[in-house]
Design a protein around this motif. Structure first.
Motif, PDB file in Angstrom:
ATOM      1  N   TYR A  12     -37.924 -22.327 -26.670  1.00 14.19           N
ATOM      2  CA  TYR A  12     -36.649 -22.195 -27.375  1.00 14.19           C
ATOM      3  C   TYR A  12     -36.269 -20.722 -27.548  1.00 14.19           C
ATOM      4  O   TYR A  12     -35.114 -20.338 -27.361  1.00 14.19           O
ATOM      5  CB  TYR A  12     -36.738 -22.908 -28.727  1.00 14.19           C
ATOM      6  CG  TYR A  12     -35.429 -22.960 -29.458  1.00 14.19           C
ATOM      7  CD1 TYR A  12     -34.426 -23.848 -29.076  1.00 14.19           C
ATOM      8  CD2 TYR A  12     -35.190 -22.107 -30.533  1.00 14.19           C
ATOM      9  CE1 TYR A  12     -33.216 -23.891 -29.746  1.00 14.19           C
ATOM     10  CE2 TYR A  12     -33.985 -22.152 -31.206  1.00 14.19           C
ATOM     11  CZ  TYR A  12     -32.998 -23.035 -30.805  1.00 14.19           C
ATOM     12  OH  TYR A  12     -31.803 -23.064 -31.466  1.00 14.19           O
ATOM     13  N   THR A  15     -34.194 -18.919 -24.836  1.00 11.51           N
ATOM     14  CA  THR A  15     -32.877 -19.427 -24.455  1.00 11.51           C
ATOM     15  C   THR A  15     -31.770 -18.964 -25.398  1.00 11.51           C
ATOM     16  O   THR A  15     -32.016 -18.518 -26.519  1.00 11.51           O
ATOM     17  CB  THR A  15     -32.876 -20.968 -24.421  1.00 11.51           C
ATOM     18  OG1 THR A  15     -33.107 -21.466 -25.744  1.00 11.51           O
ATOM     19  CG2 THR A  15     -33.939 -21.503 -23.481  1.00 11.51           C
ATOM     20  N   GLY A  18     -26.951 -22.352 -25.696  1.00 13.52           N
ATOM     21  CA  GLY A  18     -26.723 -23.467 -24.782  1.00 13.52           C
ATOM     22  C   GLY A  18     -27.990 -24.002 -24.134  1.00 13.52           C
ATOM     23  O   GLY A  18     -27.934 -24.889 -23.279  1.00 13.52           O
ATOM     24  N   GLY A  19     -29.156 -23.444 -24.503  1.00 10.81           N
ATOM     25  CA  GLY A  19     -30.416 -23.907 -23.925  1.00 10.81           C
ATOM     26  C   GLY A  19     -30.718 -23.316 -22.562  1.00 10.81           C
ATOM     27  O   GLY A  19     -31.597 -23.782 -21.848  1.00 10.81           O
ATOM     28  N   ILE A  20     -29.992 -22.255 -22.187  1.00  9.51           N
ATOM     29  CA  ILE A  20     -30.183 -21.568 -20.903  1.00  9.51           C
ATOM     30  C   ILE A  20     -30.983 -20.292 -21.160  1.00  9.51           C
ATOM     31  O   ILE A  20     -30.737 -19.585 -22.145  1.00  9.51           O
ATOM     32  CB  ILE A  20     -28.813 -21.182 -20.280  1.00  9.51           C
ATOM     33  CG1 ILE A  20     -27.912 -22.417 -20.119  1.00  9.51           C
ATOM     34  CG2 ILE A  20     -28.986 -20.430 -18.982  1.00  9.51           C
ATOM     35  CD1 ILE A  20     -28.392 -23.423 -19.124  1.00  9.51           C
ATOM     36  N   VAL A  21     -31.913 -19.966 -20.254  1.00 12.33           N
ATOM     37  CA  VAL A  21     -32.698 -18.744 -20.418  1.00 12.33           C
ATOM     38  C   VAL A  21     -31.755 -17.541 -20.400  1.00 12.33           C
ATOM     39  O   VAL A  21     -30.945 -17.378 -19.488  1.00 12.33           O
ATOM     40  CB  VAL A  21     -33.767 -18.607 -19.313  1.00 12.33           C
ATOM     41  CG1 VAL A  21     -34.419 -17.223 -19.354  1.00 12.33           C
ATOM     42  CG2 VAL A  21     -34.830 -19.681 -19.477  1.00 12.33           C
ATOM     43  N   PRO A  64     -29.754 -21.135 -13.188  1.00  3.91           N
ATOM     44  CA  PRO A  64     -30.308 -20.997 -14.540  1.00  3.91           C
ATOM     45  C   PRO A  64     -31.604 -21.782 -14.748  1.00  3.91           C
ATOM     46  O   PRO A  64     -31.816 -22.824 -14.141  1.00  3.91           O
ATOM     47  CB  PRO A  64     -29.204 -21.571 -15.424  1.00  3.91           C
ATOM     48  CG  PRO A  64     -28.537 -22.595 -14.554  1.00  3.91           C
ATOM     49  CD  PRO A  64     -28.602 -22.042 -13.154  1.00  3.91           C
ATOM     50  N   ALA A  65     -32.440 -21.242 -15.614  1.00  7.75           N
ATOM     51  CA  ALA A  65     -33.594 -21.988 -16.120  1.00  7.75           C
ATOM     52  C   ALA A  65     -33.200 -22.508 -17.499  1.00  7.75           C
ATOM     53  O   ALA A  65     -32.383 -21.905 -18.195  1.00  7.75           O
ATOM     54  CB  ALA A  65     -34.812 -21.087 -16.222  1.00  7.75           C
ATOM     55  N   ARG A  66     -33.791 -23.637 -17.859  1.00  8.11           N
ATOM     56  CA  ARG A  66     -33.429 -24.297 -19.120  1.00  8.11           C
ATOM     57  C   ARG A  66     -34.662 -24.538 -19.984  1.00  8.11           C
ATOM     58  O   ARG A  66     -35.800 -24.475 -19.500  1.00  8.11           O
ATOM     59  CB  ARG A  66     -32.749 -25.629 -18.825  1.00  8.11           C
ATOM     60  CG  ARG A  66     -31.463 -25.475 -18.039  1.00  8.11           C
ATOM     61  CD  ARG A  66     -30.855 -26.832 -17.696  1.00  8.11           C
ATOM     62  NE  ARG A  66     -29.724 -26.692 -16.804  1.00  8.11           N
ATOM     63  CZ  ARG A  66     -28.481 -26.409 -17.182  1.00  8.11           C
ATOM     64  NH1 ARG A  66     -28.204 -26.233 -18.439  1.00  8.11           N
ATOM     65  NH2 ARG A  66     -27.514 -26.302 -16.292  1.00  8.11           N
ATOM     66  N   LEU A  67     -34.397 -24.828 -21.226  1.00  8.70           N
ATOM     67  CA  LEU A  67     -35.446 -25.135 -22.187  1.00  8.70           C
ATOM     68  C   LEU A  67     -36.431 -26.150 -21.602  1.00  8.70           C
ATOM     69  O   LEU A  67     -36.017 -27.149 -21.005  1.00  8.70           O
ATOM     70  CB  LEU A  67     -34.809 -25.699 -23.467  1.00  8.70           C
ATOM     71  CG  LEU A  67     -35.764 -26.068 -24.596  1.00  8.70           C
ATOM     72  CD1 LEU A  67     -36.506 -24.841 -25.103  1.00  8.70           C
ATOM     73  CD2 LEU A  67     -34.994 -26.731 -25.729  1.00  8.70           C
ATOM     74  N   ASP A  69     -38.314 -25.972 -19.007  1.00  4.54           N
ATOM     75  CA  ASP A  69     -38.632 -25.845 -17.580  1.00  4.54           C
ATOM     76  C   ASP A  69     -39.985 -25.158 -17.410  1.00  4.54           C
ATOM     77  O   ASP A  69     -40.342 -24.261 -18.188  1.00  4.54           O
ATOM     78  CB  ASP A  69     -37.583 -25.000 -16.840  1.00  4.54           C
ATOM     79  CG  ASP A  69     -36.318 -25.759 -16.493  1.00  4.54           C
ATOM     80  OD1 ASP A  69     -36.287 -26.991 -16.682  1.00  4.54           O
ATOM     81  OD2 ASP A  69     -35.357 -25.101 -16.034  1.00  4.54           O
ATOM     82  N   ARG A  93     -38.260 -22.519 -10.241  1.00  2.00           N
ATOM     83  CA  ARG A  93     -38.537 -23.684 -11.075  1.00  2.00           C
ATOM     84  C   ARG A  93     -39.670 -24.442 -10.404  1.00  2.00           C
ATOM     85  O   ARG A  93     -39.918 -24.274  -9.207  1.00  2.00           O
ATOM     86  CB  ARG A  93     -37.268 -24.540 -11.187  1.00  2.00           C
ATOM     87  CG  ARG A  93     -37.256 -25.414 -12.423  1.00  2.00           C
ATOM     88  CD  ARG A  93     -35.913 -26.030 -12.684  1.00  2.00           C
ATOM     89  NE  ARG A  93     -35.444 -26.714 -11.486  1.00  2.00           N
ATOM     90  CZ  ARG A  93     -34.163 -26.938 -11.204  1.00  2.00           C
ATOM     91  NH1 ARG A  93     -33.221 -26.532 -12.016  1.00  2.00           N
ATOM     92  NH2 ARG A  93     -33.812 -27.572 -10.115  1.00  2.00           N
TER      93      ARG A  93
END
Length: 135
Positions: A12, A15, A18-21, A64-67, A69, A93
């Protein structure tokens, strides 16, 4: 062993809302990758007579990487000359999608004076030979 991979989970704290790195965190992941690469070669940065400072970065963000991942931070030594190391790095990823590509130039400086200096012989001889670029 020039090509090194470090697995990193996105938390968390990495990010934005928006939950994007957040883009700068990719640089932190790459720093961890280079540090763990050096450790895997048997070098403890806390006892070296030199420090490594980033002199320059060329970076390209692809996706993008997300929460949550799971990422693979890859490190390959591209160049090693005198007081300078150049790395090719990429972050993927876990499904293989390339998220970020970078070339990172690192300078070697004396721990006490912070002036540029040549890599110590023990370090220079312990580094792997250059691999083909990973990107």
């Amino acid at each position: 062993m020039n090509h090194f991979t470090l697995p990193v989970r996105v938390y968390y704290e990495d990010t934005d809302a928006g939950g994007i790195v957040y883009y700068v965190n990719y640089l932190k992941f790459m720093e961890r990758g280079r540090s763990e690469w050096l450790r895997s070669l048997g070098f403890d940065q806390s006892v070296l007579s030199v420090l490594f400072v980033v002199r320059g970065v060329e970076i390209r963000y692809e996706a993008p990487a997300r929460l949550d991942d799971l990422l693979q931070v890859q490190v390959a030594l591209k160049e090693c000359r005198g007081a300078r190391l150049v790395f090719e790095q990429q972050i993927l990823r876990d499904d293989g999608l390339v998220l970020c590509l970078a070339q990172v130039e690192v300078a070697c400086v004396d721990r006490d004076s912070l002036r540029p200096c040549r890599l110590p012989d023990t370090l220079l001889h312990g580094l792997p030979k250059r691999d083909a670029d990973i990107a």
